[in-house]
Design a protein around this motif. Sequence first.
Motif: not given
Length: 329
Positions: A45, A83, A278, A280, A313-314
């Motif tokens: 993140a 999350r 995952f 970002s 986002e993330n």
Amino acid sequence: MPARCLAADYRYPRLEGRPSRPWLSVFAAPLLLSIAASAHASEGASSIYVPGAYNDFAAGLAPPPGVYARNDLVRYEGEIGTRPLGGRLDAGLEQTLWFNLLKLTWVTDVEWLGATYIAGINIPYVFDVSVDLNAEFAGQERFSTGSNDGFGDPYLVPIALNWANGAHHTTAAVGVNIPVGRYDEDDRINLGRHYWAIDPTITYSWLPASGWDLSLTAGILFNFENDATDYTTGDEFHLDVLAAKYVTPGFGLGVAGYVYEQLESDSGPVPDRLDDGFRSSGAGVGPAFMKSVSLGQTPVTLIGKWLHDVSSENRFDGDTVSLSAAWAF
């Protein structure tokens, strides 16, 4: 590129609305520092890339040969919401960070491929980073806080080439993140990322006689594996832009912004278990200013910025505020 300013005896042509001394600011400086709050949450993140740090007023303009310095004082406050990470970690994290970044630039008189050769280094020091972490493990909640201070990872620019053609100024550079900042995979907060990264960038500035300034820097971070956690942050595209107008030769106002996008998902024990991977992304915008002043006989340029994240986002969502001073030795 590391920040720079220009010597006192260098002048633009005396054109209306255009700064008379472009010690203005920076060789758009990768402000390479990212604080790790925990092994997986940090890598998934946050990033070596810090929004707004790669680009500035007249970012593509090279000064005369010499040694230049810039010092940035930065405050970042942000948070990331709940999350899933591998179905095991559910975390909400708030972070407040104060740090200082010293940037040293050497502009040589060597020409190669029609360009000026430049090198530099950025040295970060964290005064304080504080986090509030609310994590859930297998249905059991845990709330904790922590803080840390010390040196982060330095960022070396062994080569940068600058070309000038009238109002057009371009710099191509390669930076290297050196993983020597304080790091322990068992610590709640780390000051280094514990992995190497190579960061090629291209910076362009359009500086017409009318006093406008359009500067942008684009790059791709190629990240290597963190061998302490078997985690690899996916390669990252970043773009920083600044549009400004010089109200007087020594004062400019502008708007800064950034766009960030991971080109591939992270890989490791946690993200590999996620159906969609995952990765970002983010974007932000905010005001910027520069002001030329004199401290005794030393010309100094002051630069201020505030960047507000408008999309995340993330990735951490918050505000970055910086005040910088640039001068020539």
